[in-house]
Design a protein around this motif. Structure first.
Motif, PDB file in Angstrom:
ATOM      1  N   ASP A 108       2.063   9.824 -11.952  1.00  0.00           N
ATOM      2  CA  ASP A 108       2.263   9.660 -10.510  1.00  0.00           C
ATOM      3  C   ASP A 108       1.000   9.128  -9.840  1.00  0.00           C
ATOM      4  N   ASP A 109      -0.173   9.597 -10.267  1.00  0.00           N
ATOM      5  CA  ASP A 109      -1.428   9.079  -9.703  1.00  0.00           C
ATOM      6  C   ASP A 109      -1.549   7.576  -9.959  1.00  0.00           C
ATOM      7  N   TYR A 110      -1.212   7.155 -11.164  1.00  0.00           N
ATOM      8  CA  TYR A 110      -1.280   5.723 -11.485  1.00  0.00           C
ATOM      9  C   TYR A 110      -0.267   4.946 -10.664  1.00  0.00           C
ATOM     10  N   TYR A 111       0.938   5.471 -10.555  1.00  0.00           N
ATOM     11  CA  TYR A 111       1.973   4.804  -9.758  1.00  0.00           C
ATOM     12  C   TYR A 111       1.479   4.566  -8.330  1.00  0.00           C
ATOM     13  N   ARG A 112       0.954   5.586  -7.702  1.00  0.00           N
ATOM     14  CA  ARG A 112       0.510   5.470  -6.306  1.00  0.00           C
ATOM     15  C   ARG A 112      -0.599   4.430  -6.154  1.00  0.00           C
ATOM     16  N   ALA A 113      -1.517   4.386  -7.118  1.00  0.00           N
ATOM     17  CA  ALA A 113      -2.621   3.433  -7.035  1.00  0.00           C
ATOM     18  C   ALA A 113      -2.136   1.992  -7.180  1.00  0.00           C
ATOM     19  N   VAL A 114      -1.248   1.745  -8.135  1.00  0.00           N
ATOM     20  CA  VAL A 114      -0.762   0.380  -8.343  1.00  0.00           C
ATOM     21  C   VAL A 114       0.171  -0.041  -7.213  1.00  0.00           C
ATOM     22  N   PHE A 115       0.954   0.900  -6.701  1.00  0.00           N
ATOM     23  CA  PHE A 115       1.804   0.575  -5.552  1.00  0.00           C
ATOM     24  C   PHE A 115       0.946   0.193  -4.345  1.00  0.00           C
ATOM     25  N   ALA A 116      -0.161   0.894  -4.131  1.00  0.00           N
ATOM     26  CA  ALA A 116      -1.073   0.550  -3.036  1.00  0.00           C
ATOM     27  C   ALA A 116      -1.656  -0.852  -3.239  1.00  0.00           C
ATOM     28  N   LEU A 117      -1.995  -1.204  -4.484  1.00  0.00           N
ATOM     29  CA  LEU A 117      -2.456  -2.559  -4.767  1.00  0.00           C
ATOM     30  C   LEU A 117      -1.351  -3.567  -4.465  1.00  0.00           C
ATOM     31  N   GLY A 118      -0.110  -3.200  -4.741  1.00  0.00           N
ATOM     32  CA  GLY A 118       1.008  -4.075  -4.414  1.00  0.00           C
ATOM     33  C   GLY A 118       1.087  -4.365  -2.923  1.00  0.00           C
ATOM     34  N   ARG A 119       0.767  -3.379  -2.114  1.00  0.00           N
ATOM     35  CA  ARG A 119       0.771  -3.614  -0.657  1.00  0.00           C
ATOM     36  C   ARG A 119      -0.318  -4.618  -0.253  1.00  0.00           C
ATOM     37  N   VAL A 120      -1.446  -4.572  -0.940  1.00  0.00           N
ATOM     38  CA  VAL A 120      -2.502  -5.562  -0.689  1.00  0.00           C
ATOM     39  C   VAL A 120      -1.987  -6.962  -1.031  1.00  0.00           C
ATOM     40  N   LEU A 121      -1.350  -7.093  -2.184  1.00  0.00           N
ATOM     41  CA  LEU A 121      -0.803  -8.390  -2.579  1.00  0.00           C
ATOM     42  C   LEU A 121       0.286  -8.851  -1.616  1.00  0.00           C
ATOM     43  N   LEU A 122       1.056  -7.907  -1.099  1.00  0.00           N
ATOM     44  CA  LEU A 122       2.103  -8.255  -0.134  1.00  0.00           C
ATOM     45  C   LEU A 122       1.491  -8.901   1.105  1.00  0.00           C
ATOM     46  N   ARG A 123       0.350  -8.367   1.559  1.00  0.00           N
ATOM     47  CA  ARG A 123      -0.362  -8.993   2.679  1.00  0.00           C
ATOM     48  C   ARG A 123      -0.805 -10.403   2.305  1.00  0.00           C
ATOM     49  N   GLY A 124      -1.279 -10.552   1.072  1.00  0.00           N
ATOM     50  CA  GLY A 124      -1.719 -11.858   0.625  1.00  0.00           C
ATOM     51  C   GLY A 124      -0.592 -12.872   0.615  1.00  0.00           C
ATOM     52  N   PHE A 125       0.567 -12.475   0.107  1.00  0.00           N
ATOM     53  CA  PHE A 125       1.710 -13.386   0.095  1.00  0.00           C
ATOM     54  C   PHE A 125       2.158 -13.720   1.517  1.00  0.00           C
ATOM     55  N   SER A 126       2.077 -12.748   2.435  1.00  0.00           N
ATOM     56  CA  SER A 126       2.423 -13.011   3.839  1.00  0.00           C
ATOM     57  C   SER A 126       1.539 -14.112   4.409  1.00  0.00           C
ATOM     58  N   MET A 127       0.234 -13.981   4.202  1.00  0.00           N
ATOM     59  CA  MET A 127      -0.695 -14.984   4.730  1.00  0.00           C
ATOM     60  C   MET A 127      -0.548 -16.317   4.009  1.00  0.00           C
ATOM     61  N   ALA A 128      -0.193 -16.267   2.727  1.00  0.00           N
ATOM     62  CA  ALA A 128      -0.055 -17.500   1.943  1.00  0.00           C
ATOM     63  C   ALA A 128       1.082 -18.378   2.446  1.00  0.00           C
ATOM     64  N   ILE A 129       2.065 -17.792   3.130  1.00  0.00           N
ATOM     65  CA  ILE A 129       3.162 -18.605   3.683  1.00  0.00           C
ATOM     66  C   ILE A 129       3.022 -18.811   5.187  1.00  0.00           C
ATOM     67  N   GLY A 130       1.837 -18.454   5.735  1.00  0.00           N
ATOM     68  CA  GLY A 130       1.569 -18.720   7.140  1.00  0.00           C
ATOM     69  C   GLY A 130       2.057 -17.665   8.102  1.00  0.00           C
ATOM     70  N   GLU A 131       2.383 -16.471   7.593  1.00  0.00           N
ATOM     71  CA  GLU A 131       2.817 -15.385   8.462  1.00  0.00           C
ATOM     72  C   GLU A 131       1.661 -14.420   8.709  1.00  0.00           C
ATOM     73  N   GLU A 132       1.880 -13.478   9.626  1.00  0.00           N
ATOM     74  CA  GLU A 132       0.889 -12.434   9.861  1.00  0.00           C
ATOM     75  C   GLU A 132       0.759 -11.553   8.620  1.00  0.00           C
ATOM     76  N   PRO A 133      -0.415 -10.952   8.381  1.00  0.00           N
ATOM     77  CA  PRO A 133      -0.599 -10.138   7.181  1.00  0.00           C
ATOM     78  C   PRO A 133       0.444  -9.040   7.010  1.00  0.00           C
ATOM     79  N   THR A 134       0.938  -8.499   8.123  1.00  0.00           N
ATOM     80  CA  THR A 134       1.883  -7.373   8.046  1.00  0.00           C
ATOM     81  C   THR A 134       3.342  -7.816   8.034  1.00  0.00           C
ATOM     82  N   PHE A 135       3.606  -9.102   7.918  1.00  0.00           N
ATOM     83  CA  PHE A 135       4.974  -9.615   8.077  1.00  0.00           C
ATOM     84  C   PHE A 135       5.975  -8.934   7.145  1.00  0.00           C
ATOM     85  N   PHE A 136       5.649  -8.806   5.865  1.00  0.00           N
ATOM     86  CA  PHE A 136       6.603  -8.270   4.900  1.00  0.00           C
ATOM     87  C   PHE A 136       6.708  -6.747   4.935  1.00  0.00           C
ATOM     88  N   ASP A 137       5.793  -6.065   5.669  1.00  0.00           N
ATOM     89  CA  ASP A 137       5.810  -4.605   5.686  1.00  0.00           C
ATOM     90  C   ASP A 137       7.136  -4.049   6.188  1.00  0.00           C
TER      91      ASP A 137
END
Length: 344
Positions: A142-171
């Motif tokens: 569970d500790d590993y899951y939470r850490a990698v899921f949190a990293l996924g949220r960082v990448l989600l911000r990156g993908f949002s900005m990569a398509i010209g949206e606000e960092p929080t768009f996909f949240d």
């Protein structure tokens, strides 16, 4: 320049600045991420900030679990679960090729309480995990899951900005997702050369974050050539999934991949970062113009469960008994990615 048709290697992107940089630095890192998503659909991500001890902990827990006797592992058999959690014995999972993979796995997701309203109402992918009676296992996993899921949220911000949206768009689409972590074990098999371990497929979710202990992963380019993607120390392999391909109307590529079965024992840890179950995934307005045909929309959870229903034996049996029904309009297996384009 690399393209989905001719790439011959997987790019590496350091996302340290995406995590802790200025907005300008975040956008620069996001542009690199977007370039990889457009040209390859796969990328090695470094600088994720996850303590290596967490990976060491989940690897140790995984080895201890798979070393248990078969009968002990079957006490948490995935077919006992109402929300697709637990032990996956060898041969349980069958991909579009029709061959049974020589591997075993343990599947889990966000660990919700038994009185969670989605679980109580019968959602097939949300609910509590099945945990084996193995000291320290649940905590490490569970500790590993939470850490990698949190990293996924960082990448989600990156993908949002990569398509010209606000960092929080996909949240807005990721509040309580059925994002699954798989602990996968490929046993030693001296006769395994030149034989696939996991058949060619794309991943059904937004994207996937992967750590593994040995080579074997291969990625298909648009020419139908298989490119090696061996593990790099401390790096995560990230690949675009079906949902991100639809949102961008094909600008980001869900790339077909497989596991070449090597003889050595191998452990693999993919986290499939999904959208919320009821999210309707359709080409975003910025991609819904011009002459390019629009990709068909889908409901995220129904797509994920439909693909799962078509590849797991216990779900096929439930379907044959009339206990569950394939969602209307469900896509067949392997209908995304380069492999599908090679076929169709």
């Amino acid at each position: 320049m690399s393209t989905p048709e001719n790439f011959s290697s997987i790019p590496i992107v350091d996302i340290t600045k995406l995590r802790i940089g200025t907005l300008a630095e975040q956008k620069a890192a996001a542009e690199e991420l977007g370039k990889a998503a457009r040209e390859v659909g796969f990328v090695y991500v470094t600088g994720g900030g996850i303590d290596e001890s967490l990976f060491d902990g989940v690897l140790d827990a995984t080895k201890r679990f798979f070393a248990l006797p078969y009968d002990e592992k079957m006490k948490v058999y995935i077919g006992n679960s109402r929300c697709h959690r637990g032990y996956v014995p060898e041969g349980e999972e069958v991909f579009a090729s029709g061959t049974k993979d020589k591997k075993e796995a343990y599947d889990l997701s966000m660990d919700l309480p038994a009185d969670d309203p989605d679980f109580v109402s019968g959602n097939p992918l949300l609910g509590p995990n099945q945990w084996p009676d193995l000291p320290g296992f649940a905590h490490a996993v569970d500790d590993y899951y939470r850490a990698v899921f949190a990293l996924g949220r960082v990448l989600l911000r990156g993908f949002s900005m990569a398509i010209g949206e606000e960092p929080t768009f996909f949240d807005q689409y990721v509040t309580k997702p059925p994002s699954q972590l798989r602990l996968i074990h490929y046993p030693f098999d001296k006769s395994a050369e030149d034989r696939p371990g996991i058949g060619a497929h794309t991943d059904y979710e937004c994207f996937t974050l992967l750590r593994s202990t040995s080579p074997g992963l291969e990625v298909m380019n648009g020419a139908g050539e298989w490119i090696d993607a061996p593990p790099l120390p401390g790096a995560y392999v990230v690949n675009v999934g079906d949902m991100m391909e639809i949102w961008t109307n094909g600008e980001f590529t869900a790339t077909s991949h497989r596991v070449r079965k090597v003889s050595e024992e191998r452990y693999s840890f993919p986290l499939f970062f999904a959208a919320d179950y009821d999210t309707v995934v359709a080409p975003l307005p910025r991609y819904a113009t011009g002459e390019k045909p629009l990709r068909a929309s889908l409901k995220a959870g129904e797509h994920l469960f439909a693909q799962t229903m078509q590849s797991f034996t216990y779900l096929k049996e439930r379907r044959a008994r009339g206990e569950i029904v394939l969602p209307e309009g469900s896509a067949p297996l392997s209908s995304f990615g380069q492999e599908a384009r090679q076929k169709y």
